[in-house]
Design a protein around this motif. Structure first.
Motif, PDB file in Angstrom:
ATOM      1  N   SER A  35       0.830  -1.203   0.000  1.00  0.00           N
ATOM      2  CA  SER A  35       0.000   0.000   0.000  1.00  0.00           C
ATOM      3  C   SER A  35       0.869   1.259   0.000  1.00  0.00           C
ATOM      4  O   SER A  35       2.079   1.198   0.257  1.00  0.00           O
ATOM      5  CB  SER A  35      -0.898   0.004   1.240  1.00  0.00           C
ATOM      6  OG  SER A  35      -0.127   0.291   2.411  1.00  0.00           O
ATOM      7  N   ASP A  85      -2.242   5.581   6.780  1.00  0.00           N
ATOM      8  CA  ASP A  85      -3.679   5.701   6.557  1.00  0.00           C
ATOM      9  C   ASP A  85      -4.281   4.303   6.453  1.00  0.00           C
ATOM     10  O   ASP A  85      -4.024   3.589   5.476  1.00  0.00           O
ATOM     11  CB  ASP A  85      -3.941   6.494   5.283  1.00  0.00           C
ATOM     12  CG  ASP A  85      -5.430   6.614   4.973  1.00  0.00           C
ATOM     13  OD1 ASP A  85      -6.239   6.372   5.886  1.00  0.00           O
ATOM     14  OD2 ASP A  85      -5.765   6.941   3.815  1.00  0.00           O
ATOM     15  N   GLU A 130      -7.110   3.239   5.578  1.00  0.00           N
ATOM     16  CA  GLU A 130      -7.918   3.006   4.390  1.00  0.00           C
ATOM     17  C   GLU A 130      -7.067   2.590   3.190  1.00  0.00           C
ATOM     18  O   GLU A 130      -7.553   1.915   2.283  1.00  0.00           O
ATOM     19  CB  GLU A 130      -8.721   4.261   4.051  1.00  0.00           C
ATOM     20  CG  GLU A 130      -9.826   4.580   5.059  1.00  0.00           C
ATOM     21  CD  GLU A 130     -10.696   5.725   4.592  1.00  0.00           C
ATOM     22  OE1 GLU A 130     -10.429   6.241   3.475  1.00  0.00           O
ATOM     23  OE2 GLU A 130     -11.628   6.103   5.315  1.00  0.00           O
ATOM     24  N   SER A 131      -5.792   2.970   3.203  1.00  0.00           N
ATOM     25  CA  SER A 131      -4.935   2.664   2.056  1.00  0.00           C
ATOM     26  C   SER A 131      -4.573   1.191   1.991  1.00  0.00           C
ATOM     27  O   SER A 131      -4.182   0.703   0.924  1.00  0.00           O
ATOM     28  CB  SER A 131      -3.663   3.507   2.111  1.00  0.00           C
ATOM     29  OG  SER A 131      -2.862   3.126   3.229  1.00  0.00           O
ATOM     30  N   TYR A 168      -6.732  -1.235   3.513  1.00  0.00           N
ATOM     31  CA  TYR A 168      -7.917  -2.018   3.870  1.00  0.00           C
ATOM     32  C   TYR A 168      -8.145  -3.096   2.815  1.00  0.00           C
ATOM     33  O   TYR A 168      -8.081  -2.846   1.614  1.00  0.00           O
ATOM     34  CB  TYR A 168      -9.142  -1.121   3.974  1.00  0.00           C
ATOM     35  CG  TYR A 168     -10.446  -1.884   4.069  1.00  0.00           C
ATOM     36  CD1 TYR A 168     -10.795  -2.557   5.232  1.00  0.00           C
ATOM     37  CD2 TYR A 168     -11.306  -1.956   2.977  1.00  0.00           C
ATOM     38  CE1 TYR A 168     -11.985  -3.280   5.319  1.00  0.00           C
ATOM     39  CE2 TYR A 168     -12.491  -2.658   3.050  1.00  0.00           C
ATOM     40  CZ  TYR A 168     -12.824  -3.326   4.227  1.00  0.00           C
ATOM     41  OH  TYR A 168     -13.998  -4.039   4.291  1.00  0.00           O
ATOM     42  N   SER A 171     -10.861  -5.646   1.431  1.00  0.00           N
ATOM     43  CA  SER A 171     -12.265  -6.045   1.451  1.00  0.00           C
ATOM     44  C   SER A 171     -12.381  -7.569   1.446  1.00  0.00           C
ATOM     45  O   SER A 171     -11.415  -8.283   1.153  1.00  0.00           O
ATOM     46  CB  SER A 171     -12.994  -5.460   0.240  1.00  0.00           C
ATOM     47  OG  SER A 171     -12.531  -6.072  -0.949  1.00  0.00           O
TER      48      SER A 171
END
Length: 326
Positions: free
Chosen positions: A108, A127, A129-130, A132, A134
């Protein structure tokens, strides 16, 4: 004594590497091996695996690439598969979820494999979210990992035995009475560091030399560096190592610093979009081949597409979920 030795690469296998990976030039092959081994090492640290497990994973990685082309699979996927395999057959297995989460982070924009500022490199928190992952991406990654694990085992003939030189090095240091000096512990530490460094060598030293020779070369280098006097006789012959082999290994280990600098200069630490690079991928290698005027073919990659159908479906599903939630 088979538990102290490794199956080495044959001259025929080494000679056939250029044909196996044609038209991939040798310097790009070295780049792939170096960056993938470095990624494996970093993942082992984040997974809190002992160094012997990570070292075994890198050796299995190099052995696998003696049989299958470098571009057959994405490099990071092969790294994750060998690390999962090496941990699974050890006393410290790691779950597939842990493996995929660690690799999602390392690949990431928040990864600390990326070039960091010299002053306070951890000033900016990562971060979440960078990196994450799914559920669909996890399932896709997991399936690829398990598929490649099977390919690796098949290529290796299910022979996952790896003998490491680290324990031998400590025994040899005791035999040479190095620990009687005040710098004994420092020499031992440097010896282990040199052995770990050799794992990243583009010359694949762990595939061409037995553990006793690697341990002897690391002791020679560390003792010379720390100024510890060793026997004036040809002591390496006691450990069944010839002077010529010792010299080759010393030069090979010492050349890694220049090789690492060359890799940084080649890739410029940025990709085609000007973003920092912590790990190369097949797309970047193919782009570099195109820049050099080389056309991929001749069996390289086994016809594997850049993005297989399962990965594409997972990506499209993720995009649709994001679009609906927005």
């Amino acid at each position: 004594m088979s538990h102290l030795t490794n199956p080495l690469a044959t001259p025929a296998q080494l000679y056939a590497l250029n044909t196996l990976n044609s038209p991939l030039p040798l310097d790009l092959q070295n780049s792939i091996r170096f960056y993938t081994a470095r990624l494996t090492q970093a993942a082992g640290l984040l997974l809190r695996l002992s160094q012997d497990i990570t070292a075994q994973a890198n050796i299995l990685l190099y052995r696998y690439w003696l049989v299958d082309p470098l571009l057959a699979w994405e490099f990071s996927d092969v790294s994750a598969s060998v690390l999962y395999l090496a941990a699974k057959i050890s006393a410290s297995p790691r779950s597939l979820r842990s493996i995929t989460n660690v690799y999602a982070y390392l690949l990431s924009p928040s990864s600390h494999l990326l070039p960091q500022p010299q002053t306070n490199p951890f000033a900016t928190p990562p971060d979440p979210e960078s990196y994450y992952l799914s559920e669909t991406s996890y399932i896709s990654f997991r399936n690829r990992l398990l598929n490649i694990e099977g390919q690796i085992l098949n290529a290796l003939g299910f022979n996952t035995h790896v003998a490491l030189p680290h324990p031998l090095a400590i025994t040899y240091l005791q035999t040479l009475d190095v620990f009687s000096s005040s710098a004994g512990k420092i020499v031992a530490k440097r010896t282990v560091e040199y052995l770990n460094t050799a794992l990243l060598s583009p010359q694949m030293l762990y595939l061409t030399h037995q553990p006793n020779a690697l341990a002897t070369a690391a002791i020679y280098l560390s003792a010379r560096e720390e100024g510890v006097k060793l026997p004036e006789t040809e002591w390496w012959e006691v450990f069944d190592v010839e002077r010529e082999e010792l010299g080759f290994l010393v030069v090979g280990v010492m050349s890694l610093e220049g090789a690492v600098r060359k890799e940084g200069e080649r890739w410029g630490q940025v990709d085609g979009e000007g973003k920092a690079v912590g790990m190369i991928n097949r797309g970047m290698v193919r782009e570099e081949m195109g820049r050099l005027g080389l056309n991929e073919g001749g069996g390289v990659g086994n016809g594997v597409l850049e993005e297989d159908e399962e990965t594409q479906m997972a990506r499209l599903l993720d995009e649709k979920v994001v679009a609906v939630s927005a």
